[in-house]
Design a protein around this motif. Structure first.
Motif, PDB file in Angstrom:
ATOM      1  N   VAL A  89       0.857  -1.184   0.000  1.00 16.32           N
ATOM      2  CA  VAL A  89       0.000   0.000   0.000  1.00 16.32           C
ATOM      3  C   VAL A  89       0.896   1.238   0.000  1.00 16.32           C
ATOM      4  CG1 VAL A  89      -1.745   1.321   1.239  1.00 16.32           C
ATOM      5  CG2 VAL A  89      -1.874  -1.172   1.219  1.00 16.32           C
ATOM      6  N   GLY A  90       0.782   2.029  -1.059  1.00 20.13           N
ATOM      7  CA  GLY A  90       1.585   3.245  -1.165  1.00 20.13           C
ATOM      8  C   GLY A  90       0.700   4.463  -1.263  1.00 20.13           C
ATOM      9  N   GLY A  91       1.302   5.591  -1.578  1.00 20.56           N
ATOM     10  CA  GLY A  91       0.525   6.816  -1.756  1.00 20.56           C
ATOM     11  C   GLY A  91       0.235   7.508  -0.442  1.00 20.56           C
ATOM     12  N   CYS A  92      -0.771   8.360  -0.448  1.00 22.84           N
ATOM     13  CA  CYS A  92      -0.983   9.283   0.666  1.00 22.84           C
ATOM     14  C   CYS A  92      -1.546   8.624   1.920  1.00 22.84           C
ATOM     15  CB  CYS A  92      -1.842  10.453   0.198  1.00 22.84           C
ATOM     16  SG  CYS A  92      -0.963  11.481  -1.007  1.00 22.84           S
ATOM     17  N   VAL A  93      -2.353   7.569   1.768  1.00 18.42           N
ATOM     18  CA  VAL A  93      -2.811   6.849   2.961  1.00 18.42           C
ATOM     19  C   VAL A  93      -1.625   6.106   3.568  1.00 18.42           C
ATOM     20  CG1 VAL A  93      -4.394   5.124   3.894  1.00 18.42           C
ATOM     21  CG2 VAL A  93      -5.156   6.602   2.034  1.00 18.42           C
ATOM     22  N   GLY A  94      -0.792   5.532   2.717  1.00 18.54           N
ATOM     23  CA  GLY A  94       0.412   4.848   3.186  1.00 18.54           C
ATOM     24  C   GLY A  94       1.265   5.775   4.021  1.00 18.54           C
ATOM     25  N   GLN A  95       1.464   6.992   3.510  1.00 21.68           N
ATOM     26  CA  GLN A  95       2.288   7.964   4.203  1.00 21.68           C
ATOM     27  C   GLN A  95       1.675   8.331   5.551  1.00 21.68           C
ATOM     28  OE1 GLN A  95       5.291   9.102   3.072  1.00 21.68           O
ATOM     29  NE2 GLN A  95       5.448   9.981   5.123  1.00 21.68           N
ATOM     30  N   GLN A  96       0.366   8.561   5.548  1.00 24.28           N
ATOM     31  CA  GLN A  96      -0.268   9.075   6.755  1.00 24.28           C
ATOM     32  C   GLN A  96      -0.490   8.006   7.819  1.00 24.28           C
ATOM     33  OE1 GLN A  96      -3.893  11.299   6.198  1.00 24.28           O
ATOM     34  NE2 GLN A  96      -3.119  12.913   7.486  1.00 24.28           N
ATOM     35  N   ARG A 128      10.738 -11.144   0.082  1.00 27.95           N
ATOM     36  CA  ARG A 128      10.890 -12.483  -0.477  1.00 27.95           C
ATOM     37  C   ARG A 128      11.892 -13.300   0.343  1.00 27.95           C
ATOM     38  NH1 ARG A 128       8.024 -14.626  -4.692  1.00 27.95           N
ATOM     39  NH2 ARG A 128       9.814 -15.057  -6.015  1.00 27.95           N
ATOM     40  N   ARG A 129      12.920 -12.634   0.857  1.00 26.22           N
ATOM     41  CA  ARG A 129      13.921 -13.355   1.637  1.00 26.22           C
ATOM     42  C   ARG A 129      13.367 -13.841   2.951  1.00 26.22           C
ATOM     43  NH1 ARG A 129      18.466  -9.556   1.169  1.00 26.22           N
ATOM     44  NH2 ARG A 129      19.381  -9.923  -0.871  1.00 26.22           N
ATOM     45  N   ARG A 130      12.742 -12.960   3.650  1.00 23.91           N
ATOM     46  CA  ARG A 130      12.171 -13.300   4.956  1.00 23.91           C
ATOM     47  C   ARG A 130      10.879 -12.531   5.049  1.00 23.91           C
ATOM     48  NH1 ARG A 130      14.574  -9.003   8.076  1.00 23.91           N
ATOM     49  NH2 ARG A 130      15.453  -7.757   6.437  1.00 23.91           N
ATOM     50  N   ARG A 131       9.811 -13.220   5.303  1.00 25.91           N
ATOM     51  CA  ARG A 131       8.507 -12.568   5.219  1.00 25.91           C
ATOM     52  C   ARG A 131       8.301 -11.618   6.389  1.00 25.91           C
ATOM     53  NH1 ARG A 131       5.427 -13.827   0.620  1.00 25.91           N
ATOM     54  NH2 ARG A 131       4.268 -12.060   1.321  1.00 25.91           N
ATOM     55  N   VAL A 132       8.890 -10.458   6.267  1.00 22.27           N
ATOM     56  CA  VAL A 132       8.702  -9.449   7.310  1.00 22.27           C
ATOM     57  C   VAL A 132       7.711  -8.421   6.789  1.00 22.27           C
ATOM     58  CG1 VAL A 132      10.924  -9.633   8.417  1.00 22.27           C
ATOM     59  CG2 VAL A 132      10.671  -8.255   6.346  1.00 22.27           C
ATOM     60  N   LYS A 133       7.271  -7.564   7.648  1.00 22.36           N
ATOM     61  CA  LYS A 133       6.440  -6.450   7.210  1.00 22.36           C
ATOM     62  C   LYS A 133       7.314  -5.211   7.149  1.00 22.36           C
ATOM     63  CE  LYS A 133       2.248  -8.519   7.969  1.00 22.36           C
ATOM     64  NZ  LYS A 133       1.948  -9.123   6.663  1.00 22.36           N
ATOM     65  N   LEU A 134       7.185  -4.450   6.102  1.00 23.15           N
ATOM     66  CA  LEU A 134       8.046  -3.285   5.940  1.00 23.15           C
ATOM     67  C   LEU A 134       7.245  -2.002   5.813  1.00 23.15           C
ATOM     68  CD1 LEU A 134      10.708  -4.495   3.362  1.00 23.15           C
ATOM     69  CD2 LEU A 134      11.009  -4.138   5.801  1.00 23.15           C
ATOM     70  N   THR A 135       7.772  -0.960   6.445  1.00 18.85           N
ATOM     71  CA  THR A 135       7.171   0.360   6.294  1.00 18.85           C
ATOM     72  C   THR A 135       8.273   1.351   5.943  1.00 18.85           C
ATOM     73  OG1 THR A 135       5.705  -0.257   8.081  1.00 18.85           O
ATOM     74  CG2 THR A 135       5.651   2.036   7.405  1.00 18.85           C
ATOM     75  N   GLU A 136       8.075   2.081   4.876  1.00 19.09           N
ATOM     76  CA  GLU A 136       9.070   3.095   4.457  1.00 19.09           C
ATOM     77  C   GLU A 136       8.334   4.393   4.206  1.00 19.09           C
ATOM     78  OE1 GLU A 136      12.422   3.173   3.392  1.00 19.09           O
ATOM     79  OE2 GLU A 136      13.017   1.072   3.167  1.00 19.09           O
ATOM     80  N   THR A 137       8.278   5.235   5.212  1.00 17.25           N
ATOM     81  CA  THR A 137       7.523   6.473   5.019  1.00 17.25           C
ATOM     82  C   THR A 137       8.312   7.715   5.419  1.00 17.25           C
ATOM     83  OG1 THR A 137       6.506   6.077   7.163  1.00 17.25           O
ATOM     84  CG2 THR A 137       5.223   5.450   5.241  1.00 17.25           C
ATOM     85  N   ASP A 138       9.621   7.567   5.570  1.00 25.22           N
ATOM     86  CA  ASP A 138      10.378   8.780   5.874  1.00 25.22           C
ATOM     87  C   ASP A 138      10.489   9.618   4.603  1.00 25.22           C
ATOM     88  OD1 ASP A 138      11.816   6.743   4.730  1.00 25.22           O
ATOM     89  OD2 ASP A 138      13.749   7.528   5.383  1.00 25.22           O
ATOM     90  N   MET A 139      10.675  10.929   4.783  1.00 23.06           N
ATOM     91  CA  MET A 139      10.814  11.788   3.606  1.00 23.06           C
ATOM     92  C   MET A 139      12.060  12.632   3.762  1.00 23.06           C
ATOM     93  SD  MET A 139       7.302  13.754   3.183  1.00 23.06           S
ATOM     94  CE  MET A 139       5.750  13.087   3.669  1.00 23.06           C
ATOM     95  N   PRO A 140      13.236  12.041   3.683  1.00 19.60           N
ATOM     96  CA  PRO A 140      14.438  12.808   3.982  1.00 19.60           C
ATOM     97  C   PRO A 140      14.669  13.923   2.976  1.00 19.60           C
ATOM     98  CG  PRO A 140      15.003  10.590   3.188  1.00 19.60           C
ATOM     99  CD  PRO A 140      13.516  10.715   3.143  1.00 19.60           C
ATOM    100  N   GLU A 141      14.651  13.612   1.705  1.00 21.04           N
ATOM    101  CA  GLU A 141      14.851  14.630   0.681  1.00 21.04           C
ATOM    102  C   GLU A 141      14.164  14.088  -0.556  1.00 21.04           C
ATOM    103  OE1 GLU A 141      18.883  12.528   0.275  1.00 21.04           O
ATOM    104  OE2 GLU A 141      17.030  12.090   1.341  1.00 21.04           O
TER     105      GLU A 141
END
Ligand code: SAH
Ligand code: SF4
Ligand code: F3S
Length: 453
Positions: A89-96, A128-141
């Motif tokens: 899930v990406g986009g603005c809901v993902g971010q918020q 794919r390597r290890r079924r973890v859950k990932l969140t990437e929502t930082d906005m450094p630059e």
């Protein structure tokens, strides 16, 4: 490079569900390009057929956000049957919402925001390597543009994002929080992307951003260029027939930009200039940065330089504290300006915005009634704008076949939809059409003899 692993099915197919504005449409097509390059993923039209499902979401109104969760309910059933499937899930809901999404919908593997989707291939690899859950929502630059593959061409019409984010902080709006601060791409990067599209056969380019006229990017001369300078440079590119942009903010509608509509032949006579309300009290409360008269002055100048320009706008009814008189002022503004089209919304409180701290004071029934009155005035104006076209000869960029057999569909310079009898091989060409009939939201015409029939 296909991702292979002994006990995992290879990834072959990608489905992207896109909500929201054109920025999201652009981002989705870049995601598709990127996943094709990284994993050889092929786009499919149905979630059922996909190994990877990505949702590119919008949180501008509550309804848009709710749709995401109901759609995720459907994808969960697919994943129950095929646990190797990856859902992002990406986009603005993902971010918020970030990790809250995975709490509410555990089938989601990846959450990302509008500024982090260039990391998707890496995230998929980790999943794919290890079924973890990932969140990437930082906005450094603003780094994503440096990591994306070259845009692939998609037919005759292309989009180019020229700036990201928003610094305006209108009190009702989530965009500054979901997309981050205003950041402009360098002029040369934009021109390169446009040239690439034109080389691939695109003839119409739309420049995208939440506030394109807030553009301040580094020019080839090392100086800061504003949006109007950029427009003139893009218009000079070889092969460009039609130039458009969206969205612009009234506050940054400079005199030079209004004049450009009369000076740049490729710049199409259509402008979406959201105003939200016609009441000075509300414009102030909403933190829009201008009053009604300042808006009128922009419209007058635009029409002075480009009399045929079609205007469109966004309106919100039922903002906290909106009185009958405020709403009447909005109707008055609409009557005064005369729009060709508009989007009208009921105010929807968004978590984290300043307006959401005030009471959502206008009762739902009143919001409904105001919305209906505004829509009915708008329908009338759109109908009149359509009727004015009858008898005119207009250049139509043919876009696709209509639903009616034998009919083609295209757009006039001022962005109106025209249906006419034609041939699929005309798609992507600009054809002269005489307008014969006006409907509520579209036009009907005939190809003019001497054109390609
Ligand atoms: N950047 C653009 C618009 C972005 S959002 C601009 O400033 O003009 C698109 C439209 O959604 C807005 O113009 C506004 O009319 C509407 N909108 C935004 N937040 C809203 C909310 N909380 N409730 C209802 N409509 C909203
Ligand atoms: Fe939202 Fe206002 Fe920015 Fe538009 S200008 S994106 S409405 S905060
Ligand atoms: Fe929606 Fe985000 Fe666009 S909130 S309108 S998808 S910038």
């Amino acid at each position: 490079m296909k991702q292979q692993n002994n006990n995992l099915k290879s990834l072959d197919t990608l489905f992207i569900k896109t909500y929201g504005c054109q920025m999201n449409e652009y981002d989705s097509s870049r995601m598709a390009d990127m996943m094709k390059q990284a994993y050889g993923l092929r786009l499919v039209g149905r979630a059922e057929d996909a190994d990877v499902i990505l949702m590119n979401t919008c949180s501008v109104r509550e309804k848009a956000e709710e749709k995401v969760y109901s759609e995720l309910g459907r994808y969960k059933l697919l994943k129950d049957k095929r646990p190797d499937m990856i859902i992002g899930v990406g986009g603005c809901v993902g971010q918020q919402e970030g990790e809250r999404i995975q709490k509410r919908a555990p089938c989601v593997d990846i959450v990302f925001g509008p500024q982090t989707y260039h990391r998707l291939p890496e995230m998929v690899k980790q999943i794919r390597r290890r079924r973890v859950k990932l969140t990437e929502t930082d906005m450094p630059e603003i780094e994503k543009f440096d990591h994306l593959p070259k845009a692939e061409s998609h037919g005759f019409s292309g989009f180019v994002t020229i700036m990201e984010g928003c610094d305006k902080f209108c009190t009702f709006c989530v965009v500054p929080y979901t997309r981050g601060p205003e950041l402009s791409r360098p002029v040369n990067d934009i021109l390169d992307e446009c040239r690439q599209l034109l080389t691939n056969g695109v003839i119409e380019i739309s420049l995208l951003g939440q506030n394109v006229n807030g553009y301040r990017g580094e020019g080839p001369d090392g100086e800061e260029w504003d949006f109007t300078m950029l427009l003139y440079a893009v218009a000079e590119l070889e092969g460009l027939k039609r130039l458009r942009f969206t969205t612009s903010h009234p506050m940054e509608m400079t005199d030079e930009l209004c004049v450009a509509f009369g000076e740049i032949p490729q710049l199409m006579p259509y402008l979406h200039l959201p105003v939200q309300s016609g009441s000075d009290v509300l414009l102030k409360a909403m933190h829009r940065g201008h009053d009604r008269d300042a808006y009128y002055r922009r419209i007058d100048l635009l029409r002075q330089h480009c009399p045929e320009i079609a205007l469109s706008s966004d309106f919100i009814v039922g903002y906290p504290g909106e009185s009958d008189a405020d709403f009447e002022a909005t109707l008055e503004l609409v009557r005064h300006v005369r729009y060709d089209s508009a989007f009208c919304f009921k105010y929807s409180p968004r978590p984290g915005t300043p307006a959401a701290k005030s009471e959502d004071s206008v009762p739902e029934a009143v919001k409904d009634e105001r919305l209906q009155r505004l829509l009915s005035l708008m329908r009338q104006q759109t109908g009149e704008a359509m009727a004015r076209q009858v008898g005119r000869r207009l250049d139509v960029l043919v876009e696709k076949e209509s639903r009616t057999a034998g009919d083609m569909q295209g757009r006039t310079p001022d962005f109106k939809i025209v249906h006419f009898k034609g041939r699929p091989r005309q798609i992507g060409q600009i054809m002269p059409v005489r307008i014969t009939e006006a409907y509520g939201q579209s036009l009907r015409g005939e190809l003019i003899l001497g054109g390609d029939r």
